[in-house]
Design an enzyme around this catalytic site. Structure first.
Site, mmCIF file in Angstrom:
data_model
loop_
_atom_site.group_PDB
_atom_site.id
_atom_site.type_symbol
_atom_site.label_atom_id
_atom_site.label_comp_id
_atom_site.label_asym_id
_atom_site.label_seq_id
_atom_site.Cartn_x
_atom_site.Cartn_y
_atom_site.Cartn_z
ATOM 1 N N LYS A 7 -11.694 2.162 -30.028
ATOM 2 C CA LYS A 7 -11.398 1.149 -31.050
ATOM 3 C C LYS A 7 -11.705 -0.257 -30.541
ATOM 4 O O LYS A 7 -12.397 -1.039 -31.215
ATOM 5 C CB LYS A 7 -9.916 1.239 -31.434
ATOM 6 C CG LYS A 7 -9.368 0.001 -32.129
ATOM 7 C CD LYS A 7 -7.856 0.097 -32.285
ATOM 8 C CE LYS A 7 -7.208 -1.190 -32.707
ATOM 9 N NZ LYS A 7 -6.896 -2.099 -31.597
ATOM 10 N N ASN A 8 -11.190 -0.593 -29.360
ATOM 11 C CA ASN A 8 -11.302 -1.983 -28.926
ATOM 12 C C ASN A 8 -12.712 -2.354 -28.474
ATOM 13 O O ASN A 8 -13.027 -3.543 -28.361
ATOM 14 C CB ASN A 8 -10.245 -2.309 -27.871
ATOM 15 C CG ASN A 8 -8.855 -2.399 -28.516
ATOM 16 O OD1 ASN A 8 -8.742 -2.529 -29.732
ATOM 17 N ND2 ASN A 8 -7.807 -2.299 -27.704
ATOM 18 N N ARG A 78 -6.277 -8.508 -35.627
ATOM 19 C CA ARG A 78 -6.351 -9.351 -34.447
ATOM 20 C C ARG A 78 -7.828 -9.569 -34.053
ATOM 21 O O ARG A 78 -8.253 -10.671 -33.740
ATOM 22 C CB ARG A 78 -5.607 -8.641 -33.311
ATOM 23 C CG ARG A 78 -5.549 -9.426 -32.046
ATOM 24 C CD ARG A 78 -4.634 -10.588 -32.204
ATOM 25 N NE ARG A 78 -4.709 -11.474 -31.058
ATOM 26 C CZ ARG A 78 -4.263 -12.711 -31.079
ATOM 27 N NH1 ARG A 78 -3.728 -13.197 -32.166
ATOM 28 N NH2 ARG A 78 -4.350 -13.449 -30.011
ATOM 29 N N CYS A 102 -1.108 -6.745 -34.717
ATOM 30 C CA CYS A 102 0.225 -6.287 -34.330
ATOM 31 C C CYS A 102 1.039 -7.454 -33.769
ATOM 32 O O CYS A 102 0.505 -8.360 -33.131
ATOM 33 C CB CYS A 102 0.120 -5.193 -33.279
ATOM 34 S SG CYS A 102 -0.526 -3.657 -33.929
ATOM 35 N N ARG A 107 0.854 -14.853 -30.016
ATOM 36 C CA ARG A 107 -0.448 -14.390 -29.505
ATOM 37 C C ARG A 107 -1.445 -15.544 -29.599
ATOM 38 O O ARG A 107 -2.211 -15.650 -30.557
ATOM 39 C CB ARG A 107 -0.923 -13.168 -30.297
ATOM 40 C CG ARG A 107 -0.006 -11.970 -30.126
ATOM 41 C CD ARG A 107 -0.501 -10.740 -30.865
ATOM 42 N NE ARG A 107 -1.678 -10.147 -30.270
ATOM 43 C CZ ARG A 107 -2.192 -8.985 -30.630
ATOM 44 N NH1 ARG A 107 -1.645 -8.281 -31.598
ATOM 45 N NH2 ARG A 107 -3.279 -8.510 -30.050
ATOM 46 N N ILE A 109 -4.667 -18.199 -28.934
ATOM 47 C CA ILE A 109 -6.109 -18.048 -28.636
ATOM 48 C C ILE A 109 -6.634 -19.314 -27.936
ATOM 49 O O ILE A 109 -7.792 -19.666 -28.068
ATOM 50 C CB ILE A 109 -6.937 -17.708 -29.906
ATOM 51 C CG1 ILE A 109 -6.781 -18.789 -30.997
ATOM 52 C CG2 ILE A 109 -6.598 -16.348 -30.446
ATOM 53 C CD1 ILE A 109 -7.857 -18.680 -32.087
ATOM 54 N N ASP A 110 -5.726 -19.970 -27.200
ATOM 55 C CA ASP A 110 -6.122 -21.230 -26.544
ATOM 56 C C ASP A 110 -7.267 -21.037 -25.547
ATOM 57 O O ASP A 110 -8.116 -21.915 -25.383
ATOM 58 C CB ASP A 110 -4.901 -21.851 -25.835
ATOM 59 C CG ASP A 110 -4.289 -20.891 -24.828
ATOM 60 O OD1 ASP A 110 -3.833 -19.803 -25.243
ATOM 61 O OD2 ASP A 110 -4.281 -21.199 -23.628
ATOM 62 N N GLN A 111 -7.332 -19.884 -24.882
ATOM 63 C CA GLN A 111 -8.406 -19.665 -23.898
ATOM 64 C C GLN A 111 -9.756 -19.471 -24.585
ATOM 65 O O GLN A 111 -10.795 -19.869 -24.053
ATOM 66 C CB GLN A 111 -8.083 -18.470 -22.988
ATOM 67 C CG GLN A 111 -6.821 -18.656 -22.166
ATOM 68 C CD GLN A 111 -6.887 -19.899 -21.307
ATOM 69 O OE1 GLN A 111 -7.815 -20.088 -20.512
ATOM 70 N NE2 GLN A 111 -5.912 -20.784 -21.457
ATOM 71 N N ASP A 291 -1.317 -0.881 -23.684
ATOM 72 C CA ASP A 291 -1.455 -0.104 -24.920
ATOM 73 C C ASP A 291 -0.995 1.349 -24.760
ATOM 74 O O ASP A 291 -1.003 2.111 -25.725
ATOM 75 C CB ASP A 291 -2.906 -0.157 -25.425
ATOM 76 C CG ASP A 291 -3.311 -1.570 -25.841
ATOM 77 O OD1 ASP A 291 -2.408 -2.393 -26.076
ATOM 78 O OD2 ASP A 291 -4.519 -1.850 -25.897
ATOM 79 N N ARG A 383 -4.806 2.558 -38.187
ATOM 80 C CA ARG A 383 -5.648 1.450 -37.721
ATOM 81 C C ARG A 383 -6.433 1.839 -36.473
ATOM 82 O O ARG A 383 -7.522 1.301 -36.248
ATOM 83 C CB ARG A 383 -4.788 0.222 -37.376
ATOM 84 C CG ARG A 383 -4.240 -0.490 -38.585
ATOM 85 C CD ARG A 383 -3.487 -1.726 -38.173
ATOM 86 N NE ARG A 383 -4.243 -2.413 -37.137
ATOM 87 C CZ ARG A 383 -3.740 -3.273 -36.275
ATOM 88 N NH1 ARG A 383 -2.461 -3.570 -36.320
ATOM 89 N NH2 ARG A 383 -4.493 -3.850 -35.368
#
Ligand code: EPU
Length: 413
Positions: A7-8, A78, A102, A107, A109-111, A291, A383
């Protein structure tokens, strides 16, 4: 039992195909709802998608027109953040709603943003939308303050066609980072070092399609069935796996006295009656994957003595533990540590999936429990797991999908 594509990796490689001028044939795509949603999103941006069969797609982005993703489609995912890097790399601009997905606490996303800015983009977040614009993307050296899978992949997407050389330091090393780099290289990119903590990307003018790429097996799906086998004292062989990707789990199962045999592209897990207690800490790859943390907790309920799980990646990933307690589990959570006393024979109850992996864990809990367990909100499980209950049934589980009248409102499907 045959493990599906990861999936990822799929949710990164599908947006990556937006950078390619021409058809990309992608095999071993998992048939899961996150992937279907992403296919729908890129179709609305102007990509053409043809299905050769349920696990093989051909994406052609040569007529891609839009750099704006709609909130309705993106809010549940996400991984929609990969559209920012892909559209920025393709058009020099992207407008993408802030990602959903999720809930494990904050969570950020600054990076990702820090990296886009280092490549020359101007980024702002207004009214829940991430706006990223660049006159020209130019390679740079980027040090990630935290090891982030999403930021590492997103910066590869943005940098692959940038001018000059980009170096990502303190990069994530997960198998899906390597898979995305391999996909882009198969289409003509020049990325070196993926799988180590320094990735070097030499920008190229174009990425040309025409190649076929096969997605790696899903490490987390394989781990879920391996943990299910150990928790139910079963005997399960997972096929189409890369045993190297499973090492952190194999080591823990062995420490618990579970018998694990591996050979080539399969792993056999043979459960035992008496499981030893163990301590687990989740960490970025090659550490124990976060996970698999909920599924491992269920197994530890069966172990003799006091085990601990320390969550080393997310701030808040223990919401499902209240559900396990309703089944009789003896677990107490102290910050990022869960202390699990066992062995406990769980008892069936109606329970609620709180996220994707928690959903899978609660199903495993139900399989070990005395009596009947009803798991609600299973659209979370859809999902990320292809044919979850069918695969479990094929292994001998007594499980069926029924209409859910108790599901909570407004779950992302
Ligand atoms: N982080 C930051 N700033 C950032 C990005 C991340 O502080 O800009 C922090 C996060 O808050 C977290 C840590 O860094 O504490 C790691 O986050 P990462 O960016 O690696 O996570 P992600 O890319 O959002 C992916 C997977 C998750 C998996 C994590 C960790 C995808 C689509 N999602 O998320 O998978 O838990 O990596 O391995 O690849 C799942 O499949 O169930 C799932 C949640």
């Amino acid at each position: 039992m045959y493990i599906s594509g990861a999936k990822n990796a799929a949710v990164a490689i599908i947006p990556a195909a937006l950078l390619v001028d021409g058809p990309c044939r992608i095999e071993n795509v998992p048939d899961i709802s996150d992937v279907k949603l992403l296919e729908d999103i890129i179709k609305h941006l102007g990509a053409e998608i043809r299905f050769e069969d349920k696990n093989t797609i051909v994406i052609n982005s040569h007529k891609l027109q839009s750099y704006k993703a709609s909130y309705e489609r993106v809010k549940c995912m996400r991984a929609s953040y990969y559209l920012i890097g892909a559209l920025l790399g393709r058009f020099g601009k992207a407008e993408v709603p802030f990602p959903g997905g999720c809930d494990f606490g904050f969570r950020p996303i600054d990076q990702h943003i820090k990296g886009f800015e280092a490549l020359g983009a101007k980024v702002k977040i207004e009214h829940g939308i991430v706006y990223a614009y660049a006159d020209e993307l130019v390679g740079n050296q980027i040090y990630l303050d935290v090891v982030s899978v999403g930021a590492t992949i997103n910066l590869m997407l943005a940098a692959v066609k940038a001018k000059g050389i980009t170096i990502i330091e303190n990069a994530a090393k997960e198998p899906h980072v390597v898979d995305t780099a391999n996909f882009l290289n198969a289409m003509g990119a020049n990325i070196k070092g993926a799988g180590t903590d320094v990735i070097k990307i030499r920008g190229v003018d174009t990425l040309k399609g025409g190649a076929t790429y096969s997605i790696i097996p899903d490490q987390i799906e394989a781990g879920t069935y391996m943990l299910a086998a150990a928790a139910t004292r079963g005997d399960v062989t997972v096929r189409n796996v890369i045993p190297k990707h499973m090492e952190s789990l194999t080591a823990k199962l062995t420490e618990m006295n579970v018998k694990v045999i591996e050979n080539g592209d399969w792993i056999r897990v043979i459960g035992v009656d008496r499981l030893s207690k163990v301590n687990i800490k989740t960490l970025p790859y090659p550490g124990f994957p976060t996970d698999l943390q909920p599924q491992a907790s269920v197994l530890l309920c069966q172990a003799e003595g006091t085990s601990t799980i320390t969550e080393g990646v997310w701030d808040s990933r223990f919401q499902y533990i209240d559900e396990l307690k309703r089944m009789g589990a003896h677990i107490r959570v102290e910050g990022r540590i869960a202390v699990i006393e066992g062995p406990t024979r769980l008892t069936g109850a109606p329970i609620n999936a709180t996220d994707l992996r928690a959903g899978a864990a609660l199903v495993i809990a139900g399989l070990t429990a005395k009596g009947t367990t009803e798991v609600h909100n299973i659209n979370y499980i859809d999902r990320g797991y292809e044919n979850f209950e069918e695969k479990l049934r094929a292994l001998g589980a007594d499980i069926k999908r029924v209409e859910d009248r108790l599901s909570g409102p407004a779950n992302c499907k």
